[in-house]
Design a protein around this motif. Sequence first.
Motif, PDB file in Angstrom:
ATOM      1  N   ALA A  29      -2.523  -9.471  -1.973  1.00  0.00           N
ATOM      2  CA  ALA A  29      -1.788  -9.684  -0.715  1.00  0.00           C
ATOM      3  C   ALA A  29      -1.958  -8.495   0.223  1.00  0.00           C
ATOM      4  O   ALA A  29      -3.053  -8.250   0.693  1.00  0.00           O
ATOM      5  N   ASN A  30      -0.879  -7.720   0.508  1.00  0.00           N
ATOM      6  CA  ASN A  30      -0.988  -6.630   1.481  1.00  0.00           C
ATOM      7  C   ASN A  30      -1.621  -5.368   0.907  1.00  0.00           C
ATOM      8  O   ASN A  30      -1.809  -4.393   1.620  1.00  0.00           O
ATOM      9  N   ILE A  32      -0.518  -3.099  -1.237  1.00  0.00           N
ATOM     10  CA  ILE A  32       0.327  -1.947  -1.565  1.00  0.00           C
ATOM     11  C   ILE A  32       0.262  -1.594  -3.050  1.00  0.00           C
ATOM     12  O   ILE A  32       0.179  -0.420  -3.415  1.00  0.00           O
ATOM     13  N   THR A  51      -7.651 -11.076  -4.642  1.00  0.00           N
ATOM     14  CA  THR A  51      -7.022 -11.543  -3.411  1.00  0.00           C
ATOM     15  C   THR A  51      -7.633 -12.894  -3.026  1.00  0.00           C
ATOM     16  O   THR A  51      -8.826 -13.117  -3.218  1.00  0.00           O
ATOM     17  N   ASP A  55      -8.792 -12.168   4.924  1.00  0.00           N
ATOM     18  CA  ASP A  55      -8.047 -11.185   5.716  1.00  0.00           C
ATOM     19  C   ASP A  55      -7.414 -10.128   4.818  1.00  0.00           C
ATOM     20  O   ASP A  55      -7.472  -8.935   5.123  1.00  0.00           O
ATOM     21  N   ASN A  56      -6.784 -10.559   3.711  1.00  0.00           N
ATOM     22  CA  ASN A  56      -6.178  -9.598   2.786  1.00  0.00           C
ATOM     23  C   ASN A  56      -7.241  -8.715   2.145  1.00  0.00           C
ATOM     24  O   ASN A  56      -7.038  -7.514   1.980  1.00  0.00           O
ATOM     25  N   ALA A  59      -8.403  -6.168   4.821  1.00  0.00           N
ATOM     26  CA  ALA A  59      -7.368  -5.159   5.094  1.00  0.00           C
ATOM     27  C   ALA A  59      -7.233  -4.195   3.916  1.00  0.00           C
ATOM     28  O   ALA A  59      -7.117  -2.979   4.111  1.00  0.00           O
ATOM     29  N   THR A  60      -7.273  -4.715   2.702  1.00  0.00           N
ATOM     30  CA  THR A  60      -7.167  -3.856   1.521  1.00  0.00           C
ATOM     31  C   THR A  60      -8.382  -2.959   1.396  1.00  0.00           C
ATOM     32  O   THR A  60      -8.262  -1.760   1.129  1.00  0.00           O
ATOM     33  N   SER A  63      -8.119  -0.164   3.931  1.00  0.00           N
ATOM     34  CA  SER A  63      -7.095   0.795   3.535  1.00  0.00           C
ATOM     35  C   SER A  63      -7.571   1.685   2.391  1.00  0.00           C
ATOM     36  O   SER A  63      -7.339   2.896   2.386  1.00  0.00           O
ATOM     37  N   SER A 105       5.313  -7.655  -1.308  1.00  0.00           N
ATOM     38  CA  SER A 105       3.865  -7.636  -1.065  1.00  0.00           C
ATOM     39  C   SER A 105       3.446  -8.654  -0.009  1.00  0.00           C
ATOM     40  O   SER A 105       2.258  -8.910   0.162  1.00  0.00           O
ATOM     41  N   GLU A 106       4.430  -9.238   0.644  1.00  0.00           N
ATOM     42  CA  GLU A 106       4.170 -10.281   1.653  1.00  0.00           C
ATOM     43  C   GLU A 106       3.418 -11.447   1.017  1.00  0.00           C
ATOM     44  O   GLU A 106       2.478 -11.995   1.589  1.00  0.00           O
ATOM     45  N   ASN A 107       3.846 -11.832  -0.172  1.00  0.00           N
ATOM     46  CA  ASN A 107       3.150 -12.842  -0.958  1.00  0.00           C
ATOM     47  C   ASN A 107       4.123 -13.885  -1.528  1.00  0.00           C
ATOM     48  O   ASN A 107       3.803 -14.566  -2.484  1.00  0.00           O
TER      49      ASN A 107
END
Length: 173
Positions: A29-30, A32, A51, A55-56, A59-60, A63, A105-107
């Motif tokens: 997900a995000n 983290i 994932t 998009d995830n 982004a991961t 990061s 985790s926005e999941n």
Amino acid sequence: MIPTTQTFIHQLIEQAVHVGDIVVDATTANGINTRFLATRVGNTGRVISYTTTKDNANATAASLFMSGLSERVTLLSKTIDRQFIAELGLQNQARIVIFDYSSDSENSHDRPDDYLDQIDRVIPRLTHGGLLIIKFDDVPENWSVYSQSLLTADFQQANYKTNTTQTYLIERI
């Protein structure tokens, strides 16, 4: 002060994960949890991160690159399936596996119907003393039956509950 579930899990990871361990973020997900795990395994360890959205994954990956942790993470754009043992390594076991279906985790809305099949694939590949961590905002009905079906001779269980999230811990004995 009562810690949030994310703080609680990260404190647990700090105690359990050692440099050189293999760990799995089954629901990136995000990102983290993936980033935090990557800081704990050191240069000789490895994080396998799954994932389901591009998009995830992007982004991961960005990061991880920005924080200098890319080399420690294998980022896979898929869910855990029958290829898991090959992805882990035939002789390898995981110290920690996280399934995070919570708002942390926005999941929280992305739990697949086959999540128990995925857990069945990873749980025998935990090290002795290894942990399966699973977080829910809304606990599915079939989770209780599944967790009660695990043999007490092979697994210990605990949980941590806050106002919004229920965290289950399963330790392989």
